[in-house]
Design a protein around this motif. Sequence first.
Motif, PDB file in Angstrom:
ATOM      1  N   ARG A   1       0.831  -1.207   0.000  1.00 44.47           N
ATOM      2  CA  ARG A   1       0.000   0.000   0.000  1.00 44.47           C
ATOM      3  C   ARG A   1       0.861   1.250   0.000  1.00 44.47           C
ATOM      4  NH1 ARG A   1      -5.001   1.107   4.027  1.00 44.47           N
ATOM      5  NH2 ARG A   1      -5.344   3.234   3.354  1.00 44.47           N
ATOM      6  N   LEU A   2       1.924   1.193   0.831  1.00 45.77           N
ATOM      7  CA  LEU A   2       2.811   2.346   0.882  1.00 45.77           C
ATOM      8  C   LEU A   2       3.507   2.554  -0.454  1.00 45.77           C
ATOM      9  CD1 LEU A   2       4.284   1.972   4.468  1.00 45.77           C
ATOM     10  CD2 LEU A   2       2.768   3.740   3.645  1.00 45.77           C
TER      11      LEU A   2
ATOM     12  N   ARG B   1       1.275   4.309  -2.764  1.00 43.71           N
ATOM     13  CA  ARG B   1       1.198   5.727  -2.446  1.00 43.71           C
ATOM     14  C   ARG B   1       2.458   6.446  -2.924  1.00 43.71           C
ATOM     15  NH1 ARG B   1      -2.313   9.787  -1.708  1.00 43.71           N
ATOM     16  NH2 ARG B   1      -1.342  11.454  -0.513  1.00 43.71           N
TER      17      ARG B   1
ATOM     18  N   PHE C   1       6.133  16.384  -2.370  1.00 40.30           N
ATOM     19  CA  PHE C   1       5.376  16.480  -1.124  1.00 40.30           C
ATOM     20  C   PHE C   1       4.517  17.732  -1.116  1.00 40.30           C
ATOM     21  CE2 PHE C   1       6.550  13.009   1.406  1.00 40.30           C
ATOM     22  CZ  PHE C   1       7.876  12.680   1.154  1.00 40.30           C
TER      23      PHE C   1
ATOM     24  N   ILE D   1       0.847  17.869  -2.243  1.00 44.99           N
ATOM     25  CA  ILE D   1      -0.282  17.396  -1.421  1.00 44.99           C
ATOM     26  C   ILE D   1      -0.948  18.615  -0.824  1.00 44.99           C
ATOM     27  CG2 ILE D   1      -0.991  15.902   0.453  1.00 44.99           C
ATOM     28  CD1 ILE D   1       1.660  14.466   0.194  1.00 44.99           C
TER      29      ILE D   1
ATOM     30  N   LEU E   1       8.033   6.303   8.050  1.00 46.01           N
ATOM     31  CA  LEU E   1       6.645   6.033   8.413  1.00 46.01           C
ATOM     32  C   LEU E   1       6.524   4.920   9.444  1.00 46.01           C
ATOM     33  CD1 LEU E   1       4.782   6.403   5.033  1.00 46.01           C
ATOM     34  CD2 LEU E   1       4.763   7.908   6.986  1.00 46.01           C
TER      35      LEU E   1
ATOM     36  N   ILE F   1      -0.751   5.882  13.302  1.00 43.98           N
ATOM     37  CA  ILE F   1      -1.659   5.945  12.165  1.00 43.98           C
ATOM     38  C   ILE F   1      -2.343   4.592  12.137  1.00 43.98           C
ATOM     39  CG2 ILE F   1      -1.859   6.309   9.718  1.00 43.98           C
ATOM     40  CD1 ILE F   1      -0.722   8.679  10.770  1.00 43.98           C
TER      41      ILE F   1
ATOM     42  N   PHE G   1      -4.126   2.734  10.109  1.00 42.77           N
ATOM     43  CA  PHE G   1      -4.092   1.696   9.093  1.00 42.77           C
ATOM     44  C   PHE G   1      -2.731   1.028   9.001  1.00 42.77           C
ATOM     45  CE2 PHE G   1      -1.728   2.733   5.179  1.00 42.77           C
ATOM     46  CZ  PHE G   1      -1.284   3.996   5.495  1.00 42.77           C
ATOM     47  N   LEU G   2      -1.792   1.589   9.745  1.00 40.24           N
ATOM     48  CA  LEU G   2      -0.481   0.973   9.727  1.00 40.24           C
ATOM     49  C   LEU G   2      -0.341  -0.094  10.808  1.00 40.24           C
ATOM     50  CD1 LEU G   2       1.810   4.066   9.210  1.00 40.24           C
ATOM     51  CD2 LEU G   2       1.172   2.372   7.533  1.00 40.24           C
TER      52      LEU G   2
ATOM     53  N   LEU H   1       0.702  14.443  13.078  1.00 37.06           N
ATOM     54  CA  LEU H   1      -0.049  13.264  12.676  1.00 37.06           C
ATOM     55  C   LEU H   1      -0.962  13.558  11.485  1.00 37.06           C
ATOM     56  CD1 LEU H   1      -0.277  10.333  13.854  1.00 37.06           C
ATOM     57  CD2 LEU H   1       1.106  11.906  15.100  1.00 37.06           C
TER      58      LEU H   1
ATOM     59  N   ILE I   1       1.238  13.533   8.476  1.00 39.67           N
ATOM     60  CA  ILE I   1       1.643  12.186   8.061  1.00 39.67           C
ATOM     61  C   ILE I   1       0.471  11.460   7.422  1.00 39.67           C
ATOM     62  CG2 ILE I   1       2.494   9.973   8.860  1.00 39.67           C
ATOM     63  CD1 ILE I   1       4.671  11.826   9.040  1.00 39.67           C
ATOM     64  N   GLU I   2      -0.681  11.657   7.981  1.00 39.74           N
ATOM     65  CA  GLU I   2      -1.855  11.016   7.382  1.00 39.74           C
ATOM     66  C   GLU I   2      -2.078  11.516   5.965  1.00 39.74           C
ATOM     67  OE1 GLU I   2      -5.415  11.349   9.656  1.00 39.74           O
ATOM     68  OE2 GLU I   2      -4.851   9.718  10.995  1.00 39.74           O
ATOM     69  N   ASP I   3      -1.863  12.804   5.779  1.00 36.74           N
ATOM     70  CA  ASP I   3      -2.029  13.330   4.425  1.00 36.74           C
ATOM     71  C   ASP I   3      -1.001  12.743   3.483  1.00 36.74           C
ATOM     72  OD1 ASP I   3      -2.833  16.563   5.810  1.00 36.74           O
ATOM     73  OD2 ASP I   3      -4.143  14.945   5.110  1.00 36.74           O
ATOM     74  N   ILE I   4       0.211  12.580   3.991  1.00 38.97           N
ATOM     75  CA  ILE I   4       1.243  11.992   3.136  1.00 38.97           C
ATOM     76  C   ILE I   4       0.867  10.569   2.751  1.00 38.97           C
ATOM     77  CG2 ILE I   4       3.619  11.193   3.082  1.00 38.97           C
ATOM     78  CD1 ILE I   4       4.393  13.612   4.661  1.00 38.97           C
ATOM     79  N   CYS I   5       0.350   9.842   3.724  1.00 35.35           N
ATOM     80  CA  CYS I   5      -0.018   8.452   3.432  1.00 35.35           C
ATOM     81  C   CYS I   5      -1.297   8.364   2.634  1.00 35.35           C
ATOM     82  CB  CYS I   5      -0.232   7.686   4.733  1.00 35.35           C
ATOM     83  SG  CYS I   5       1.263   7.425   5.645  1.00 35.35           S
TER      84      CYS I   5
ATOM     85  N   HIS J   1      -4.192   8.751   3.845  1.00 35.74           N
ATOM     86  CA  HIS J   1      -5.155   8.012   4.661  1.00 35.74           C
ATOM     87  C   HIS J   1      -6.067   9.012   5.358  1.00 35.74           C
ATOM     88  CE1 HIS J   1      -6.702   5.223   7.547  1.00 35.74           C
ATOM     89  NE2 HIS J   1      -6.186   5.888   8.546  1.00 35.74           N
TER      90      HIS J   1
ATOM     91  N   HIS K   1      -7.260  11.805  12.516  1.00 36.17           N
ATOM     92  CA  HIS K   1      -6.672  13.142  12.653  1.00 36.17           C
ATOM     93  C   HIS K   1      -7.122  14.050  11.543  1.00 36.17           C
ATOM     94  CE1 HIS K   1      -3.882  12.177  15.895  1.00 36.17           C
ATOM     95  NE2 HIS K   1      -3.916  10.981  15.381  1.00 36.17           N
TER      96      HIS K   1
END
Lengths: 194, 789
Positions: A30-31, A34, A51, A54, A87, A190, A192-193, B514, B517-521, B523, B527
Amino acid sequence: MGSKSSSLNKIPNAQELMQETGFSAAHILRLYERFEFLDVDQRGELRPEDFGAIRELSMNPIGDRIISAFFSPGKEAVDFASFVRILAHFRPTETNRTRDGAQPEPANSRTRKLKFAFQLYDQDRDGKISREELLQVLRMMLEMQVTEEQLQSIAERAIQEADLDQDDAISFDEFRKSLEKVDIDHKMNIRFLS
Amino acid sequence: MPSRTGSHSPTGTGKSLPERGLLLLMVLVLLEGSVLPLGAASSPDISHQKNVDNHKVEDEKNYTKKAFPVLDLDYHHIQTPFEISLWVLLASVMKLGFHMIPRLPGIVPESCLLITVGLLVGGLIKLAGEKVPPVLDSQLFFLCLLPPIILDAGYFLPIRPFMENLGTILMFAVVGTLWNAFFIGGLLYAVCQIQPANPSELHQLEILPCLLFGSIISAVDPVAVLAVFEEIHINELLHILVFGESLLNDAVTVVLYHLFEEYSAAGTVTVLDGFLGIISFLVVSLGGILVGAIYGILTAFTSRFTSHTRVIEPLFVFVYSYMAYLSAEMFHLSGIMALIACGAVMRPYVEANISHKSHTTIKYFLKMWSSVSETLIFIFLGVATVDGPHHWNWTFVTVTVILCLVSRIIGVVGLTCVINKFRIVKLTTKDQFIVAYGGMRGAIAFSLGFLLKKEQFPMREMFLTAIITVIFFTVFVQGMTIKPLVELLAVKKKQEAKRSINEEIHTQFLDHLLTGIEDICGHYGHHHWKDKLNRFNKKYVKKCLIAGERSKEPQLIAFYHKMEMKQAIDLVESGGGVNLPSAVPSTVSMQNIQPKKPPPAKPVEKALPKMTKGREEEIRQILRSNLQKTRQRLRSYNRHTLVADPYEDGFSELLIKKQKMIELEKKIQHMNNYLTVPAAPPDSPTMCRARLASDPQAYSSKPAAERVPTIQVDLASPQSPDSVNLMDEFRRADQQEEDQGLMMKPPSGQSGPNRPGEEDRGREQQKLTRCLSDPGPSADEEEDEPFLP
């Protein structure tokens, strides 16, 4: 499943990564997806601009700091392995995993998580959060809504409270101590990790 | 009312013997006194009334002149309010009494004692031959006694832990209660149906009434949970789990109750009804929350405009909340959830708008009402028990009690297995045990049972008896043993410490981290949504609901402001020493007032940042030199060298004084704007003026050494010593300015020579004097919640 293992083969050093970080195959996959999504130029590595693309991250007050945390000092690009390693800090802590002394402390242990957060404050990597560094962070978080005096007072007070050895800066141990009541394991996760 | 003259031997040991004796005397008098009027409720003093009537009639007819009644007894005039007050007084005196007995509060939870008192009072009333008033009449209970407790709970609900554990809480509340209801109801029916050869009355019990009974008895009661958990100080997670469950299961209970009650007559429930029930559940719970939220927003909006009428601010909070409850009840929605939603929604905005004093008022009123309500509920439970009507059936009652325990344990364990898959911080066996053991039933179950109509449910009395037995069992047995069990199992206790500014900063930092990081992933997790909500709140909602400048105040600043305020108040309370070590703020008097929390371990002094030695020396130098200067001037004192001659032209003196005052005020205003976004501007000018003019505090704690040997203008002068002092202050202040550029302000002289240089001190003391009369928000973990999680 066949497809999964074959796509896993696309990823360089997948097995070592899984071993090192504790991620499962599904997570790594999954990572990787992404990573490829962010890597618009298909270079195999990410740059700060990727980055920056985003959208939500650009709205984040400490977005720039987070981005720079992915890049080791001096390097301009981050490959997949480093991406995953960073991560890995945000995996939930496993409390009952037995560790033999030989293994290095896992990335998602409480200390490592705190260390990661600490390094975000401590930009010059001298092992301490100086008043100026704290002020910078406060300025970023409060987004110009306060006056300089207010910032100074807050920083002053924060250092007063945390600084035990009176060196006018917060070392890692002091940082850790001031957060001992906060449930870091819960906060720096996180989901889902897991 | 008869009164007994003291022939009681005081019980208890130790020094407060006469006190205890007096208290006991009072209690007994009250008990005795209460019995008769309360009993008289049902059998009115007809004879007296008739006499009066007769007299009146006779008077009208004959106009015979009687002696003017100097003293007359007319009880009925004031009967109802008198009785109500008597009950409330009884409850409160009982509460007082318990805490005077040495070791009892530690062993027996208050709820048990109160039920016992209720039993006693009920017994006394019955003995006296009077009819027990139906005190736990459901109208009274649901409309008057329950709302304050729930509002108190909702207003001070710790939002962050609640939201973090919402999934778990909902699982326990909804699925757990459903499981309990069906398990208990079903098994009871099965048990009732066994022994077909020996038909007993139990066989009349249909499945639906059994299920109804199951749903009544299965709900964990917030009042009982609060009463017991308050005393055991368990860690936050467990507390919020059990408490949250007790609040949220109201919707389930309401739906199940109405469903089964409706269809008990019909005798069957179809699938369609079940489906409608589910929809009804969603409507009841979400509707209740919606109603509560609407009223909460209304309150917040109203509080925006109350800056000129601070006195009635608390009223809005109370009335709007109560109306939320009533409106929800009107539509048969969940009133409890409405109240919780209302309190939780309005709190951040209202607190930003109202004054310190209103905040304190709201807090204390809520605590007071909820405390009285709780006490009354337990006493009434006792009274109602004595009242009956009871129908004891061994099988039914014992099976019920056992089933309640069993189903709770199975339910909790089973649900935890499922929940733990989704939780980051798993629930351990210890936690599960406490959650299961803490599932107490209380007065809500009894009232719901009371509401059943006899015609529809012939077994009503049996139900009531069983309900009361279960309540007694949970409150007495579980309530008393939970504390030693908690100790035994070494369950984590509540952490008393306050949040430091470091924690606040770092927690916010981590939140941002957090989210990033969530945005990066990629997900969209926890948060992410929290951040979005915060942004929305900041951008739109706060602007509407918070008055003036405060709407833009960032959370960190508000937190910091609060901390500084608390600290300054603590400093004043602890006497303001010269050299205070750094530690946690003192919590001396504020915590003592709180009824439910125990006094803190020790008052530790704290303070304001110390100045470096060099700076201190500097300031001392300055002061000394100034002192010398004034002394010199004094030596050459001559009435004509003074700026204004105090003996003569008082008018010019007055003018100068006024001018200085205005200047000083300007300076203060200017200072005031430094630290904080100006909050509540109407306060400051008036307060400043008041302070300057007549505040003794400003001068009282000044050490004598520092005080300029004031011109002891001996009192031919119209000036009071105070105003002369004022003159001196001004002169000195000016001089400081001219000489050193140091702002030394008169009020700041109050804490000693070491501090005046710091601007911070001056500011803090102004804020301090502004709220001196009112301790302000007390050091409380509820306080430390940031406005929005």
